[in-house]
Write a protein that holds these residues in place. Structure first.
Motif, short mmCIF file in Angstrom:
data_model
loop_
_atom_site.label_atom_id
_atom_site.label_comp_id
_atom_site.label_asym_id
_atom_site.label_seq_id
_atom_site.Cartn_x
_atom_site.Cartn_y
_atom_site.Cartn_z
N THR A 145 34.60 34.99 43.74
CA THR A 145 35.36 34.91 43.96
C THR A 145 36.46 35.55 42.75
O THR A 145 37.62 36.25 43.51
N ASN A 146 36.17 36.04 42.14
CA ASN A 146 36.88 36.76 40.77
C ASN A 146 36.43 37.80 40.30
O ASN A 146 36.26 37.25 39.00
N PRO A 161 34.52 44.78 45.32
CA PRO A 161 36.19 44.42 44.71
C PRO A 161 35.70 42.62 45.29
O PRO A 161 35.20 42.01 45.64
N PRO A 162 36.30 41.23 44.05
CA PRO A 162 36.41 39.66 44.43
C PRO A 162 36.44 39.51 46.40
O PRO A 162 37.53 40.23 46.52
N GLY A 163 36.11 38.83 46.55
CA GLY A 163 36.18 38.82 47.99
C GLY A 163 34.89 38.58 49.09
O GLY A 163 34.68 38.62 50.17
N THR A 164 34.62 40.33 48.63
CA THR A 164 34.25 40.94 49.91
C THR A 164 32.05 40.40 49.52
O THR A 164 31.58 40.70 48.51
N ILE A 173 40.11 34.88 48.60
CA ILE A 173 40.09 35.79 47.60
C ILE A 173 39.78 34.85 46.47
O ILE A 173 38.55 35.41 45.56
N TYR A 174 40.06 34.36 45.56
CA TYR A 174 40.36 33.58 44.14
C TYR A 174 39.41 32.47 44.70
O TYR A 174 39.09 32.41 42.82
N GLY A 175 39.13 31.90 45.37
CA GLY A 175 38.92 30.07 45.67
C GLY A 175 39.13 29.25 44.86
O GLY A 175 39.00 28.36 45.33
#
Length: 319
Positions: free
Chosen positions: A70-71, A103-106, A256-258
């Motif tokens: 997530t991050n 990147p985060p979330g990928t 993206i960040y949870g």
């Protein structure tokens, strides 16, 4: 049945990601070197993790199944062997001398050859932003997956070039006990990210994938939060500035960040409050004022709800 894509900090380690809102590892350099004749363990900086590809992948038979963070921003660098990569809806093969950003979330997964070697660099998204704050255009370029061929002399049996040199320096510094170790790591990382980001296409927003569009909007949200978090702006303000609804903003933040957009705002306030409590002697009333709270009582209740203890106790416990 798989009901969701697994979310890990480092692969195989569940729950929360590396502490993207934790207190800065940069501010916690090693106070002492190893004592004479004594081997000291490596102190892990909170913002950054480095390990060889075989170190974790051999625990999983060289097959890292699709997952996401997530991050957490990652770079994968191959020095030997090959890697088959699934990347959202894409598949590609990496060779020695190539580097890819995650990147985060990928959603990503890897299948490595038996002779694989190289490095995985993991960096919290929060600290990625801090390192690249002076270069926002570069930060925007790193919101997409980038595959870079780092070889300056393709005929050489071993990878070579600026990226290989910087990663070698990063590894040497990471496993050292040298004075200023975290300072060095931060700046080597900055140069590495600069080199990688310069090779990235600038991109046309009209041709970005849906995931890239969401990431770009979330990045804009984070930049606005950094500018206005002390002003306690409403979610409607942030959504309007980004050009989405509050529902869409929350959905983007969760994906993206949870966490919700409100939680992103609250975590940024908490980060600044914790930093100020630990590293200054400013009175709690003044901290409340500087962070935009209407009074010290309201700030203390907010802090205690998030941290589990009052600010004064937190200060005493962490001194």
């Amino acid at each position: 049945m798989r009901n969701s894509i697994p979310i890990y900090k480092l692969y195989g380690e569940r729950d929360a990601d590396l502490p993207g809102t934790a207190l800065d590892g940069f501010d916690r350099d090693m106070a002492e070197g190893p004592k004479l004749g004594e081997q000291q363990p490596i102190t892990e900086p909170e913002f950054f993790h480095l390990e060889s590809i075989p170190e974790r992948s051999r625990l999983h038979d060289l097959h890292i199944k699709p997952h996401r963070h997530t991050n957490l921003f990652q770079l994968l660098y191959i020095t030997n062997g090959t890697a088959e990569i699934s990347f959202d809806d894409q598949n590609l093969t990496m060779l020695a001398g190539q580097l890819i950003t995650v990147p985060p979330g990928t959603v990503h997964g890897f299948k490595f050859s038996d002779d694989i070697d190289g490095w995985v660099i993991s960096l919290t998204d929060h600290h990625l932003q801090e390192i690249l704050a002076p270069a926002p255009k570069l930060l925007a370029r790193l919101d997409q997956a980038i595959c870079v061929d780092t070889n300056t002399n393709p005929g050489q049996p071993q990878p070579s070039g600026p990226v290989d040199f910087l990663i070698s320096q990063l590894a040497r510094e990471y496993y050292s006990h040298n004075t200023g170790r975290l300072f060095a790591l931060r700046h080597i990382l900055g140069l590495l990210l600069l080199d990688v980001g310069r090779t990235a296409p600038q991109g046309d927003p009209a041709h970005l994938s849906r995931q890239e569009q969401k990431t770009a909007k979330f990045r804009k949200f984070q930049m606005l939060v950094e500018r206005f978090y002390k002003h306690h702006k409403s979610l409607e303000f942030y959504a309007r500035e980004i050009g989405v609804t509050t529902t869409q903003l929350n959905r983007i933040a969760k994906d993206i960040y949870g966490m919700t957009a409100s939680e992103v705002l609250q975590n940024r306030l908490m980060l600044e409050a914790k930093r100020t409590l630990i590293y200054t002697d400013i009175a709690i009333q003044q901290i409340a004022d500087e962070l935009g709270f209407r009074d010290a009582g309201y700030f203390s209740r907010f802090f205690a709800k998030k941290a589990g203890i009052p600010p004064a106790q937190f200060r005493n416990d962490h001194r």
